[in-house]
Design a protein around this motif. Sequence first.
Motif, PDB file in Angstrom:
ATOM      1  N   GLY A  62      -0.940   7.278   2.958  1.00  0.00           N
ATOM      2  CA  GLY A  62      -0.652   8.084   4.144  1.00  0.00           C
ATOM      3  C   GLY A  62       0.199   9.320   3.898  1.00  0.00           C
ATOM      4  O   GLY A  62       0.484  10.059   4.836  1.00  0.00           O
ATOM      5  N   CYS A  63       0.605   9.567   2.662  1.00  0.00           N
ATOM      6  CA  CYS A  63       1.419  10.760   2.376  1.00  0.00           C
ATOM      7  C   CYS A  63       0.566  12.029   2.435  1.00  0.00           C
ATOM      8  O   CYS A  63      -0.631  12.017   2.134  1.00  0.00           O
ATOM      9  CB  CYS A  63       2.033  10.672   0.979  1.00  0.00           C
ATOM     10  SG  CYS A  63       3.392   9.515   0.854  1.00  0.00           S
ATOM     11  N   ASP A  82       5.138   5.767   1.565  1.00  0.00           N
ATOM     12  CA  ASP A  82       4.113   5.821   2.606  1.00  0.00           C
ATOM     13  C   ASP A  82       4.484   6.716   3.797  1.00  0.00           C
ATOM     14  O   ASP A  82       5.586   6.638   4.326  1.00  0.00           O
ATOM     15  CB  ASP A  82       3.829   4.408   3.115  1.00  0.00           C
ATOM     16  CG  ASP A  82       3.691   3.418   1.977  1.00  0.00           C
ATOM     17  OD1 ASP A  82       2.585   2.904   1.776  1.00  0.00           O
ATOM     18  OD2 ASP A  82       4.708   3.160   1.279  1.00  0.00           O
ATOM     19  N   ASN A  83       3.501   7.539   4.186  1.00  0.00           N
ATOM     20  CA  ASN A  83       3.572   8.388   5.384  1.00  0.00           C
ATOM     21  C   ASN A  83       4.579   9.523   5.298  1.00  0.00           C
ATOM     22  O   ASN A  83       4.933  10.125   6.325  1.00  0.00           O
ATOM     23  CB  ASN A  83       3.848   7.551   6.646  1.00  0.00           C
ATOM     24  CG  ASN A  83       2.725   6.579   6.935  1.00  0.00           C
ATOM     25  OD1 ASN A  83       1.555   6.910   6.775  1.00  0.00           O
ATOM     26  ND2 ASN A  83       3.067   5.376   7.349  1.00  0.00           N
ATOM     27  N   SER A  84       5.050   9.841   4.111  1.00  0.00           N
ATOM     28  CA  SER A  84       5.956  10.989   3.972  1.00  0.00           C
ATOM     29  C   SER A  84       5.173  12.294   3.960  1.00  0.00           C
ATOM     30  O   SER A  84       3.991  12.337   3.599  1.00  0.00           O
ATOM     31  CB  SER A  84       6.773  10.869   2.683  1.00  0.00           C
ATOM     32  OG  SER A  84       7.686   9.803   2.779  1.00  0.00           O
ATOM     33  N   LEU A  85       5.858  13.369   4.366  1.00  0.00           N
ATOM     34  CA  LEU A  85       5.250  14.700   4.413  1.00  0.00           C
ATOM     35  C   LEU A  85       6.065  15.650   3.545  1.00  0.00           C
ATOM     36  O   LEU A  85       7.285  15.753   3.704  1.00  0.00           O
ATOM     37  CB  LEU A  85       5.227  15.211   5.858  1.00  0.00           C
ATOM     38  CG  LEU A  85       4.874  16.695   6.044  1.00  0.00           C
ATOM     39  CD1 LEU A  85       3.449  16.970   5.622  1.00  0.00           C
ATOM     40  CD2 LEU A  85       5.091  17.119   7.497  1.00  0.00           C
ATOM     41  N   HIS A 110       9.992   5.977   3.013  1.00  0.00           N
ATOM     42  CA  HIS A 110       8.875   6.031   3.953  1.00  0.00           C
ATOM     43  C   HIS A 110       9.134   7.033   5.091  1.00  0.00           C
ATOM     44  O   HIS A 110      10.224   7.099   5.649  1.00  0.00           O
ATOM     45  CB  HIS A 110       8.631   4.652   4.577  1.00  0.00           C
ATOM     46  CG  HIS A 110       8.592   3.535   3.578  1.00  0.00           C
ATOM     47  ND1 HIS A 110       7.548   3.342   2.711  1.00  0.00           N
ATOM     48  CD2 HIS A 110       9.478   2.553   3.303  1.00  0.00           C
ATOM     49  CE1 HIS A 110       7.785   2.285   1.948  1.00  0.00           C
ATOM     50  NE2 HIS A 110       8.960   1.794   2.293  1.00  0.00           N
ATOM     51  N   SER A 111       8.106   7.794   5.406  1.00  0.00           N
ATOM     52  CA  SER A 111       8.096   8.694   6.580  1.00  0.00           C
ATOM     53  C   SER A 111       9.150   9.788   6.532  1.00  0.00           C
ATOM     54  O   SER A 111       9.568  10.293   7.579  1.00  0.00           O
ATOM     55  CB  SER A 111       8.256   7.887   7.881  1.00  0.00           C
ATOM     56  OG  SER A 111       7.178   6.978   8.022  1.00  0.00           O
ATOM     57  N   VAL A 113      10.441  13.678   5.746  1.00  0.00           N
ATOM     58  CA  VAL A 113       9.874  15.026   5.794  1.00  0.00           C
ATOM     59  C   VAL A 113      10.706  15.910   4.863  1.00  0.00           C
ATOM     60  O   VAL A 113      11.922  16.032   5.040  1.00  0.00           O
ATOM     61  CB  VAL A 113       9.899  15.611   7.230  1.00  0.00           C
ATOM     62  CG1 VAL A 113       9.377  17.045   7.230  1.00  0.00           C
ATOM     63  CG2 VAL A 113       9.069  14.750   8.172  1.00  0.00           C
ATOM     64  N   MET A 127      14.567   6.544   4.282  1.00  0.00           N
ATOM     65  CA  MET A 127      13.423   6.469   5.203  1.00  0.00           C
ATOM     66  C   MET A 127      13.655   7.313   6.451  1.00  0.00           C
ATOM     67  O   MET A 127      14.729   7.286   7.051  1.00  0.00           O
ATOM     68  CB  MET A 127      13.175   5.018   5.617  1.00  0.00           C
ATOM     69  CG  MET A 127      12.722   4.119   4.490  1.00  0.00           C
ATOM     70  SD  MET A 127      12.330   2.445   5.037  1.00  0.00           S
ATOM     71  CE  MET A 127      13.965   1.796   5.347  1.00  0.00           C
ATOM     72  N   GLY A 128      12.636   8.085   6.817  1.00  0.00           N
ATOM     73  CA  GLY A 128      12.688   8.855   8.056  1.00  0.00           C
ATOM     74  C   GLY A 128      13.630  10.044   8.033  1.00  0.00           C
ATOM     75  O   GLY A 128      13.860  10.671   9.073  1.00  0.00           O
ATOM     76  N   THR A 130      14.865  13.930   7.314  1.00  0.00           N
ATOM     77  CA  THR A 130      14.216  15.240   7.382  1.00  0.00           C
ATOM     78  C   THR A 130      15.075  16.260   6.654  1.00  0.00           C
ATOM     79  O   THR A 130      16.258  16.423   6.971  1.00  0.00           O
ATOM     80  CB  THR A 130      14.019  15.690   8.849  1.00  0.00           C
ATOM     81  OG1 THR A 130      13.184  14.739   9.517  1.00  0.00           O
ATOM     82  CG2 THR A 130      13.375  17.058   8.918  1.00  0.00           C
TER      83      THR A 130
END
Length: 250
Positions: A62-63, A82-85, A110-111, A113, A127-128, A130
Amino acid sequence: MRVKSKILSTTLIISCVLVSRHRTLMNIFDKAPVVDKDAFVAPGASVIGDVLVGRGSSIWYGCVLRGDVNSISVGSGTNIQDNSLVHVAKSNLSGKVLPTIIGDNVTIGHSAVVHGCTVEDEAFVGMGATLLDGVVVEKHAMVAAGALVKQNTRIPTGEVWGGNPARFLRKLTDEEIAFIAQSATNYSNLAQVHAAENAKPFDEIEFEKVLRKKFANKDEEYDSMLGVVRELPPELILPSNVLPDEHKAK
């Protein structure tokens, strides 16, 4: 008429499949991703354009790493979970050109930015979190989970920053600094397991499904009556530093 209708339906289905096809590695403009042969990029991740991924690094499910208007560089042994931008900036209010540079043995939770900034070797992003344009996370620094790090903030070596906006919380302990390095190693090893699983051919996957079904239910009394001897399926062998503690002691 029915034949024509069927052909049109088939053509439409094929067209939809082609249009919606996901590409894990994708060129943009004249730029193509360069991923080391020993790196792991999970299915479902998107690595686009001017992106370099170093040896032993892992880009998880999901990255998105989008190097379209600038470049992204990921060093060796780094994990982006997972799911990082990860994105870049062509320019910002200060007129700076801002690629994203991520060093060696970095952990990005994870997640997260990470946008137009620099994360130095053996740093940790929770995690999470920014990270905005121009941020620098120095070596052996840690950004706490859920933190928002404002533009052009520098987080010095050996410090933990957290909150919204992020501010200095405390110094890292020696154990926490060691944990950052260990976290990168753990993920590098775990990525090898996922890479091996994803590389299995279809027939091997189907055969394993049959094995799981065969060994799912065991009734020793019934098996004994029939003279059936069930062999245990082989256990997954993980590197020692990703095994649960109870297995390490054995």
